[in-house]
Write an enzyme that holds these catalytic residues in place. Structure first.
Site, PDB file in Angstrom:
ATOM      1  N   CYS B 122      44.040 -81.095  22.792  1.00 33.63           N
ATOM      2  CA  CYS B 122      42.746 -80.803  23.392  1.00 33.63           C
ATOM      3  C   CYS B 122      41.902 -80.121  22.336  1.00 33.63           C
ATOM      4  O   CYS B 122      42.311 -79.096  21.777  1.00 33.63           O
ATOM      5  CB  CYS B 122      42.925 -79.898  24.604  1.00 33.63           C
ATOM      6  SG  CYS B 122      41.384 -79.187  25.191  1.00 33.63           S
ATOM      7  N   CYS B 147      40.541 -76.530  30.180  1.00 31.56           N
ATOM      8  CA  CYS B 147      39.291 -76.463  29.428  1.00 31.56           C
ATOM      9  C   CYS B 147      38.161 -77.135  30.202  1.00 31.56           C
ATOM     10  O   CYS B 147      37.031 -76.658  30.210  1.00 31.56           O
ATOM     11  CB  CYS B 147      39.464 -77.094  28.051  1.00 31.56           C
ATOM     12  SG  CYS B 147      40.477 -76.064  26.986  1.00 31.56           S
ATOM     13  N   CYS B 167      29.909 -85.010  28.501  1.00 28.55           N
ATOM     14  CA  CYS B 167      31.188 -84.841  27.810  1.00 28.55           C
ATOM     15  C   CYS B 167      31.005 -83.843  26.667  1.00 28.55           C
ATOM     16  O   CYS B 167      30.014 -83.892  25.943  1.00 28.55           O
ATOM     17  CB  CYS B 167      31.640 -86.195  27.256  1.00 28.55           C
ATOM     18  SG  CYS B 167      32.971 -86.069  26.049  1.00 28.55           S
ATOM     19  N   CYS B 216      14.398 -69.269  55.464  1.00 24.70           N
ATOM     20  CA  CYS B 216      14.214 -70.564  56.130  1.00 24.70           C
ATOM     21  C   CYS B 216      14.767 -71.657  55.223  1.00 24.70           C
ATOM     22  O   CYS B 216      14.489 -71.680  54.034  1.00 24.70           O
ATOM     23  CB  CYS B 216      12.742 -70.819  56.420  1.00 24.70           C
ATOM     24  SG  CYS B 216      12.459 -72.428  57.159  1.00 24.70           S
ATOM     25  N   CYS B 295     -26.791 -28.849  49.271  1.00 25.38           N
ATOM     26  CA  CYS B 295     -28.085 -29.000  48.618  1.00 25.38           C
ATOM     27  C   CYS B 295     -27.946 -29.720  47.295  1.00 25.38           C
ATOM     28  O   CYS B 295     -26.877 -30.180  46.924  1.00 25.38           O
ATOM     29  CB  CYS B 295     -28.719 -27.627  48.401  1.00 25.38           C
ATOM     30  SG  CYS B 295     -27.817 -26.669  47.173  1.00 25.38           S
ATOM     31  N   CYS B 308     -28.702 -30.584  38.673  1.00 24.82           N
ATOM     32  CA  CYS B 308     -29.472 -31.029  39.832  1.00 24.82           C
ATOM     33  C   CYS B 308     -29.053 -32.449  40.183  1.00 24.82           C
ATOM     34  O   CYS B 308     -29.020 -33.328  39.322  1.00 24.82           O
ATOM     35  CB  CYS B 308     -30.961 -30.994  39.496  1.00 24.82           C
ATOM     36  SG  CYS B 308     -31.976 -31.921  40.661  1.00 24.82           S
TER      37      CYS B 308
END
Lengths: 152, 617
Positions: B122, B147, B167, B216, B295, B308
């Site tokens: 192999c 394998c 393969c 679902c 104010c 102001c």
């Protein structure tokens, strides 16, 4: 790493040591049999001719089902290798097959040095240089080889 | 949605044609009709598949290929994946060019001769094994089973790419056969592999998509011609979504607008607008300050700078000579000179834009919330209430279905109504701040807006009525509720279809239709229409206002039939009556003034159910 080394790795190591591929030397580190110190010599008639490039190669736990990890340690001017030494090579990624070996991987890297591929770049600026002005890029690669990869 | 019943759809579909001639409902014979779905689903141009049905469908596709091409199912699956699960295309291409396709997909037709030697090495584990205990794909490259197992399992763990397993031999590329996989994969990996295989059919095919609702398992097939158009679909799990963008169903608004709207709702931009509209910066440290009382003498809470509020000058410069502590001469004179104008204008504009957005957003969000609560009520409390009601009134639950239908309709309409606010926001931007559609002239747009709001208001009116009626939830409301459900459904469906056609078309239809459809319509109605036409073509004048007033009358007068009869009064009323008869004709029914039943027989003089005489024309 206490686990026994698979027979495949033992056999590959033996063969690498007993019949090394031309222009390549690879040997396992003393403290870790999965860690290899590699030297690839620059192929003739390439910009890297005369240089000896150090690489490290590591076999992960699931080798050979997973690809080995390889990295250049020596600085190299190449469109498919970045400044950290990482390599853009298909067989190290999605094209890996357990039927490949350390030897085939290293031979492929050697071939990559002979034939840079600027169309599939990892280092963008190098690849651009390569495409815009190949002559100049090759000169830079030679210069780097001389500067970083040639120990007498 | 699965029970395909051709042509057996809502009876009002027959009247559809004089309204929509372009055939937004091009219901060919192959289209199934959604006989239960609420109004927003276009006549079922889609089909819902359960997992079992998907498997069945996959099996059919596989057989369609295996029976023609004499290849096994595993190979057929690879071929089908290449052609997006279209068996016809797979078969055709195969006949045209079998060799190159074989090569690409990895189906080699020549088999390697069996190895003669008894043992083989192999080349993955480097051990030698008995040849009989090894496996190979069609190419004949032998590897040991261990394998093979690690190879296949690694691939399965990596994801759907395992479906294209080849393969391991370098440069071979032969597809790994079913036989090898069956031999080496354990049950868990096998199941995983099969799931990927099933998923690949839905994910590769343009016509199929998964229901995005959590947990679902259903898939939806788009049956329209092009296969991927944006249609609203309702899954069996009752989740309604858009086939194309997977957001909640959103007709009549298109996918891009929905995306813009949702981003806008979530984005910071409106916060910034608010800050711009409601604050001034401290002249010294530039932090934004909101003045909520007191104010004009400001003290910055951060840098202690005193200034102001009006002229934003240092407070030290203020006093008797600037007109006292409670007025600022500098501001007044600067304003007269136009110095503050630009800043003021910007702030004013930001405030207007924000208010406009808030107007639409609040209504959008309210309808959304209402939809959610209605939906919850319909799903959780209604079944129990229905069974109680069925006991008390001794009516079979099947007869009480109309109540749940009414609820479903409410839920559905809330969703459509919600999206009409998004539609309004983006379509009529130019009227107020010039951000809308530039192609349409401003006065036309204003006219469209009035018309749109009139329609939206009417739809909303029906829905509110239905909603309150449904909430009463009593058996004797049967006819009312059925009629009202029907009216509301029709109204919303048309609203959606018309808005999708565009307001100009809609407005034209609206003004032309009555003359051609009701030639016998009495004089007041026609004058009413002419007046209406005049008033509508003269927008932004008193006429325009009148139209809106009429809209209100109409809304209050629902059901429209009630507006009929009585002596001619103000012009506005004539107009209302004209509209009522138009609406009846367009809707395809007249509504009983007593029980509100939708009567479909125009020649009838009395209501079908309660026999209240129909008001004279």
């Amino acid at each position: 790493m206490a686990a026994q080394l698979p027979r495949r790795i033992l056999k590959e190591t033996q063969r690498l040591l007993s019949e090394p591929a031309p222009g390549i030397s690879a040997s396992p580190a003393d403290d870790n049999a999965r860690h290899f110190n590699v030297i690839i010599f620059g192929p003739d008639s390439s910009p890297y001719e005369g240089g000896s490039f150090k690489l490290e190669l590591f076999l992960p736990e699931d080798y050979p089902m997973a690809a080995p990890k390889v990295r250049f340690l020596t600085k190299i001017y190449h469109p498919n290798i970045d400044k950290l030494g990482r390599i853009c090579l298909d067989i190290l990624k999605d094209k890996w097959s357990p039927a490949l070996q350390i030897r085939t991987v290293l031979l492929s890297i050697q071939a990559l040095l002979s034939a840079p591929n600027p169309d599939d770049p990892l280092a963008e600026n190098v690849a651009k240089h390569w495409k815009d002005n190949e002559q100049e890029a090759v000169a830079t690669a030679k210069e780097w080889t001389r500067m970083y990869a040639s120990q007498a | 949605m699965n029970d395909l019943s051709d042509g057996d759809d809502y009876d009002y579909d027959d009247y559809d044609d004089h309204m929509s001639e372009d055939g937004g409902s091009s219901d060919g014979d192959e289209y199934a009709f959604d006989s239960q779905g609420p109004s927003s689903s276009r006549q079922a141009q889609y089909q819902v598949f359960s997992e079992a049905e998907l498997r069945e469908r996959q099996q059919q596709a596989l057989s369609a290929v295996t029976s023609v091409l004499s290849i096994d199912e595993n190979d057929a699956a690879r071929l089908l994946r290449k052609y997006k699960w279209d068996p016809n295309q797979a078969n055709e291409e195969w006949f045209m060019n079998a060799d190159s396709i074989r090569k690409e997909v990895g189906l080699s037709d020549h088999r390697a001769p069996p190895t003669r030697s008894k043992t083989a090495v192999c080349s993955i584990c480097f051990d030698s094994h008995k040849a009989g205990s090894m496996c190979a794909a069609a190419c004949g490259h032998l590897y040991c089973k261990n394998c093979w197992r690690s190879y296949a399992e690694t691939a399965v763990n990596e994801g759907p790419s395992c479906l294209d397993l080849r393969c391991p031999t370098v440069g071979c590329g032969a597809a790994v056969t079913q036989g090898v996989l069956d031999e080496v994969l354990d049950k868990a990996h096998r199941t995983k592999y099969d799931r990927y295989a099933l998923r690949s059919m839905v994910e590769d095919s343009r016509r199929l998509t998964w229901c995005p609702s959590p947990d679902c398992q259903h898939a939806i097939e788009n049956l329209t011609d092009s296969g991927a158009v944006a249609i609203d679909v309702v899954c069996k799990c009752s989740h309604a979504f858009c086939f194309s963008c997977h957001e909640e169903a959103h007709r009549p608004v298109d996918c891009a607008t929905v995306k813009r709207w949702l981003i806008k709702n979530s984005a910071e931009s409106e916060n910034l607008n608010w800050i711009l509209a409601h604050t001034k910066q401290c002249p010294q440290c530039k932090r934004p300050i909101e003045k909520n009382q007191g104010c004009m003498h400001m003290t910055c809470s951060q840098c202690r700078h005193e200034f102001c509020w009006l002229c934003q000058g240092a407070w030290a410069d203020h006093g008797e000579r600037t007109g006292g502590f409670y007025a600022c001469n500098r501001y007044e004179s600067a304003q007269r000179a136009g110095e503050h104008d630009e800043e003021m204008f910007k702030r004013e504009q930001a405030r207007n834009a924000l208010e406009r957005y808030m107007h639409y957003y609040q209504r959008w969000a309210e309808n959304d919330a209402s939809r959610k609560t209605s939906r919850k009520a319909a799903q959780e409390t209604l079944p129990e209430q229905l069974s109680q009601l069925s006991e008390w009134t001794a009516t079979p639950t099947s007869q009480l279905n109309f109540i749940s239908e009414a609820w479903d309709q409410v839920v559905d309409c809330r969703r459509i109504l919600k999206w009409t606010y998004t539609y309004g926001y983006y379509t009529f931007g130019a009227v107020s701040d010039g951000t809308g559609d530039k192609d349409v002239a401003k006065d036309v747009l204003a006219q469209h807006q009035e018309f749109f709001e009139f329609n939206q208001g009417q739809a909303e009116g029906y829905l509110e009525k239905l909603h309150s009626m449904a909430e009463k939830n009593l058996g004797e409301f049967r006819e009312t509720l059925i009629g009202l459900t029907d009216v509301t459904r029709t109204h919303f469906r048309k609203l959606v279809e018309e808005l999708e056609k565009g307001l100009s078309v809609m407005l034209n239809d609206y003004m032309v239709a009555p003359a051609s459809m009701e030639p016998e319509a009495p004089a007041p109605a026609i004058t009413g229409d002419l007046k209406g036409e005049k008033s509508l073509t003269k927008p932004r004048t008193a006429g325009g206002k009148r139209t809106r007033a009429t809209a209100k009358t109409e809304r209050e007068a629902a059901p429209p039939a009630q507006a009929r009869g009585g002596s001619p009064r103000a012009a506005a009323h004539d107009r209302a009556r004209g509209q009522a008869s138009d609406l009846e004709a367009q809707a395809g029914f007249w509504q009983c003034s007593s029980c509100t039943l939708a009567n479909h027989d125009f020649s009838a003089t009395a209501c079908e159910v309660c026999e209240t005489p129909r008001p004279a024309h």
